[in-house]
Design a protein around this motif. Structure first.
Motif, PDB file in Angstrom:
ATOM      1  N   UNK A   1      40.789  34.358  40.134  1.00  0.00           N
ATOM      2  CA  UNK A   1      39.280  33.626  40.063  1.00  0.00           C
ATOM      3  C   UNK A   1      38.299  34.727  40.416  1.00  0.00           C
ATOM      4  N   UNK A   2      38.763  35.662  41.242  1.00  0.00           N
ATOM      5  CA  UNK A   2      37.822  36.725  41.347  1.00  0.00           C
ATOM      6  C   UNK A   2      37.490  37.813  40.363  1.00  0.00           C
TER       7      UNK A   2
ATOM      8  N   UNK B   1      34.559  41.810  43.900  1.00  0.00           N
ATOM      9  CA  UNK B   1      34.537  41.638  45.446  1.00  0.00           C
ATOM     10  C   UNK B   1      33.859  40.361  45.722  1.00  0.00           C
ATOM     11  N   UNK B   2      33.013  39.621  44.917  1.00  0.00           N
ATOM     12  CA  UNK B   2      32.337  38.307  45.518  1.00  0.00           C
ATOM     13  C   UNK B   2      32.537  37.451  44.463  1.00  0.00           C
ATOM     14  N   UNK B   3      32.276  36.079  44.556  1.00  0.00           N
ATOM     15  CA  UNK B   3      32.463  35.062  43.522  1.00  0.00           C
ATOM     16  C   UNK B   3      31.050  35.203  42.718  1.00  0.00           C
TER      17      UNK B   3
ATOM     18  N   UNK C   1      33.369  27.727  40.362  1.00  0.00           N
ATOM     19  CA  UNK C   1      33.335  26.922  41.469  1.00  0.00           C
ATOM     20  C   UNK C   1      33.153  27.257  43.030  1.00  0.00           C
ATOM     21  N   UNK C   2      33.502  28.447  43.168  1.00  0.00           N
ATOM     22  CA  UNK C   2      33.454  28.951  44.625  1.00  0.00           C
ATOM     23  C   UNK C   2      32.113  29.312  44.752  1.00  0.00           C
TER      24      UNK C   2
END
Lengths: 126, 330, 151
Positions: free
Chosen positions: B41-42, B46-48, B137-138
Motif C-alpha cells: 500500500x506504500x 515513503x509516506x502514505x 486508507x492510511x
C-alpha cells in the motif's frame, strides 16, 4: 506452601479487579460512544477522586497491580503524591502529583520518542 | 440546465479508463477488474500521502496510455481527493504540464470530476479531458480519525476508506461509454452528527439527487440496468431505498452500492467501503468492463460525499452531504 | 432556516436512523475487556513479584513496574500489534497503563513523516495530552485542598 497460595490468590485478585475496571470502561464506551481519550480522562479523574476520598488505597492494598495498572491507578499516583506533598507545604502540595507520576510520564515520552526513531506506522487490513 | 440536470447533446464518451486497487481491495471481485493491483500500500513511496499522489498520477497516465495518446494530447485534468487542500490531485498534476482543475466533493468527487470533464468536452472547450479521483486508507485515517497504531475500537456503523484510484479519459469522439447527462446535487443536511455513520448522513443527499433526476427527466428506474451509489454502505443503502420509496420511487430492483461490493467480506469493514477512491475504483474497473462487454447498457452513477472536516465535527456541526449523478450509456 | 428549526425538522429522520443502530454486544465486548485487562494487570503483578525479589520496594517498585509496562506498550505499538489487540479487546487494552503508552507512542510514530520537531514531538500528546492536563490539574487541586485542610 501457604506463601505460594497467597501469591496465586494475589494474581486472581489482580486479574479480577483489573478486569472489572476494564469491563466497566467497556460498558461506558458501549453505552455512551465516548472516544478512548475521554475514557482515559474519566477513569483517571475517577482514580484521583477516589484516592482523595481515601477509597482507592484499600483497593490498591487488596488487589495490587489490579488497581495500579489501570489508568485509575495513574490518578491514584497523582493524588497520592499531592496528598503526601500537602503534609510538607504548599510548594510540595502543588508539585507532588507530577513528581509522583514522573516515572510514568518520562517513560512514555522517552520510549515513544525512541520508537518513533525506529518504526513507522503500518497500514491496516482489518 | 433544467431540474439540476445537464443533458450532453454531443454525448462525450469515456474512451479509456485506468484503475489501481490497494492490497485489501484486490482481494475482492474488484481485484479481477482493476488494471493495477498493489502488492504494497506504500506503492514504493515513503509516506502514505506520496503513495496516494502516485496512485493518482499512475491512473491518469494509465488512462492516457490506454487511449494510445500522449500527455500533450490531453487538454485538461479534472481531479480531486480527500486530503486537505486536495494535495494528492494537485501534486499529481504537477508532473503533467496539462491545465488542471482541482475539484472537491469528498467521496462524490468521481461523479463531480466526470461531470465537469464531460461538460468541458461537450461544450467543445476541450477535445479530451481526464477525470481522476483517488483515496488512501492510511492517509484518510490519519487526517480524519486517529493515528493508525492507536488501539481503538471501530463502531459498527463505520466504513473502511478504500485504497484505490480511478481515471476516465473523456473525449468528444471515439468508441466508448457515452456520458449522456449529469445531475448536479444540492447540499443536503438532515442533521446527522455521528461522524461514524456516514451512510445515514449521505442517504438523504443521494435520495434528493436521484429523485430530482427521475422527476426532471420523467424517466423510470426500470430503464436503467443499474443505479449505482458511491459509498453509502449497507445501512445507507437501506435508508436510501426507504427515502425514495416514501416519495414513490422504487430502487430496490436495480440499486447497488460500490461500498457494498468493493470488499469480499463485509464483516471487518462493518458497513463496507467508503472514500473518494471507492466509487472511482469500481466505476473505472468493474462497471466500465461490464459496460464495454455489453452486459450493462445504461447505468446511473450517483457518487455521494460527506462535506465535513475534523474542525466542523469538533465544533459539533452536523454533516452536510452532496450527491452528483451521471448517466452512462453504451 | 435557523439551526434550531432545522433540528426539529430533521428529528424524525434521526430517530428513524437510530432504529437501525446495530445492537451492541455488551456481554461479548465487556467479557473481552475483562479478560485482556485482567491479563495485563496480572503481567503487572508478575513484574511486581519479580522486582520485589530483585530487591526493589516502595515507590521505586511501583514506578519500575509502570516503566516496564509502558515500554512494552510502546514497543507493541511500534511493531503494529497494539492496535490489533485494541480492536478486539476495546477498553481492555485502552484502560491499562499500556493503553496510555499506546496513545502517546502512536501519534509520535504516525507524525514523524512531518519531522521530529513539529511532527513527533509536537503531536506526541495529541491523544494523551488531556490525561496529563486534567491529571495534573486535579492533582494540584487535591494537594491544595489537603494543604488547606492541614493548616
Amino acid at each position: 506452601m501457604s506463601e505460594l497460595w497467597e501469591i496465586l490468590l494475589m494474581f486472581v485478585k489482580a486479574f479480577g479487579v483489573g478486569g472489572l475496571i476494564c469491563a466497566g470502561a467497556q460498558l461506558v464506551i458501549n453505552l455512551t460512544d465516548l472516544t478512548s481519550g475521554k475514557i482515559l480522562v474519566c477513569f483517571m479523574l475517577g482514580g484521583v477522586a477516589l484516592t482523595a476520598l481515601g477509597l482507592y488505597q484499600p483497593l490498591v492494598d487488596f488487589a495490587g497491580a489490579g488497581a495500579t495498572v489501570p489508568i485509575s491507578g495513574f490518578g491514584y499516583l497523582l493524588a497520592n503524591g499531592a496528598m503526601r506533598g500537602a503534609q510538607k507545604g504548599l510548594y510540595e502540595a502543588l508539585t507532588g502529583s507530577l513528581a509522583a507520576a514522573s516515572a510514568g510520564v518520562s517513560a512514555a515520552v522517552v520510549f515513544s520518542f525512541l520508537m518513533s526513531l525506529i518504526f513507522r506506522s503500518h497500514t491496516k487490513h482489518s | 440546465m433544467q431540474h439540476q440536470t445537464i443533458v450532453f447533446r454531443n454525448r462525450p464518451r469515456i474512451v479509456a479508463v485506468s484503475s489501481v486497487a490497494g492490497t485489501k481491495e484486490s482481494e475482492g471481485v474488484i481485484g479481477r477488474y482493476a488494471e493495477t493491483v498493489l502488492s504494497d500500500d506504500m506503492f514504493g513511496e515513503s509516506t502514505y500521502e506520496k503513495a496516494e499522489c502516485k496512485m493518482l498520477s499512475h491512473v491518469i497516465d494509465g488512462a492516457i496510455k490506454n487511449a494510445n495518446l500522449r500527455r500533450a494530447d490531453v487538454d485538461m485534468i479534472v481531479s480531486g481527493d480527500l486530503l486537505n487542500q486536495i494535495i494528492s490531485a494537485s501534486f499529481a498534476a504537477r508532473d503533467f504540464s496539462v491545465p488542471f482543475l482541482g475539484v472537491y466533493g469528498a467521496c462524490s468527487t468521481m461523479a463531480e470530476s466526470l461531470a465537469v470533464a464531460a461538460a468541458l468536452v461537450d461544450g467543445g472547450y476541450c477535445r479530451r479531458a481526464v477525470a481522476a479521483t483517488g483515496s488512501h486508507f492510511a492517509s484518510a485515517e490519519r487526517q480524519y480519525r486517529y493515528p493508525l497504531e492507536l488501539g481503538t475500537t471501530r463502531p459498527p456503523q463505520s466504513q473502511w476508506t478504500v485504497t484505490g484510484a480511478g481515471a476516465s479519459l473523456v473525449a468528444a469522439e471515439g468508441d466508448g461509454v457515452q456520458i449522456t447527462s449529469a445531475t448536479l446535487g444540492k447540499v443536503v443536511d438532515f442533521g446527522v452528527t455521528d461522524v461514524n455513520n456516514m451512510g445515514a448522513a449521505m442517504a438523504p443527499a443521494a435520495a434528493d439527487t436521484i429523485l430530482t433526476y427521475f422527476r426532471g427527466t420523467r424517466k423510470e428506474p426500470e430503464e436503467f440496468d443499474l443505479i449505482v451509489t458511491g459509498d453509502l454502505g449497507a445501512l445507507g443503502s437501506r435508508l436510501l431505498k426507504d427515502l425514495t420509496w416514501e416519495k414513490g420511487l422504487d430502487l430496490s430492483q436495480n440499486h447497488v452500492d460500490c461500498g457494498e461490493i468493493v470488499y469480499n467480506v463485509v464483516e471487518d469493514e462493518f458497513q463496507g467501503g467508503s472514500g473518494a477512491g471507492c466509487s472511482a475504483l469500481v466505476l473505472n474497473s468493474y462497471l466500465h468492463a461490464k459496460m464495454m462487454a455489453g452486459s450493462l447498457k445504461k447505468i446511473l452513477f450517483v457518487a455521494t460525499g460527506a462535506l465535513l472536516s475534523t474542525t466542523s465535527a469538533g465544533q459539533g456541526e452536523s454533516i452536510p452531504c452532496i450527491a452528483h449523478a451521471v448517466t452512462l450509456e453504451r | 432556516m435557523t439551526g434550531r428549526s432545522r433540528e426539529n425538522y430533521n428529528r424524525n429522520y434521526i430517530e428513524y436512523v437510530n432504529t437501525f443502530a446495530p445492537p451492541t454486544k455488551h456481554f461479548k465486548t465487556c467479557g473481552r475487556a475483562f479478560l485482556v485487562g485482567g491479563f495485563i494487570c496480572c503481567i503487572g503483578q508478575f513484574l511486581r513479584y519479580m522486582l520485589e525479589l530483585a530487591g526493589l520496594s516502595g515507590d521505586m517498585l511501583a514506578g519500575t513496574v509502570s516503566v516496564i509496562l509502558i515500554f512494552l506498550g510502546t514497543l507493541l505499538t511500534g511493531l503494529g500489534v497494539y492496535d490489533r489487540i485494541g480492536r478486539n479487546a476495546g477498553a481492555g487494552s485502552i484502560v491499562p497503563i499500556t493503553g496510555f503508552a499506546n496513545s502517546v507512542a502512536s501519534p509520535a510514530i504516525e507524525f514523524k513523516t512531518e519531522g521530529y520537531v513539529y511532527g513527533t514531538a509536537a503531536k506526541m500528546f495529541n491523544v494523551a495530552g488531556p490525561i496529563i492536563v486534567f491529571g495534573v490539574s486535579a492533582g494540584a487541586a487535591v494537594g491544595l485542598v489537603y494543604w488547606l485542610l492541614g493548616l
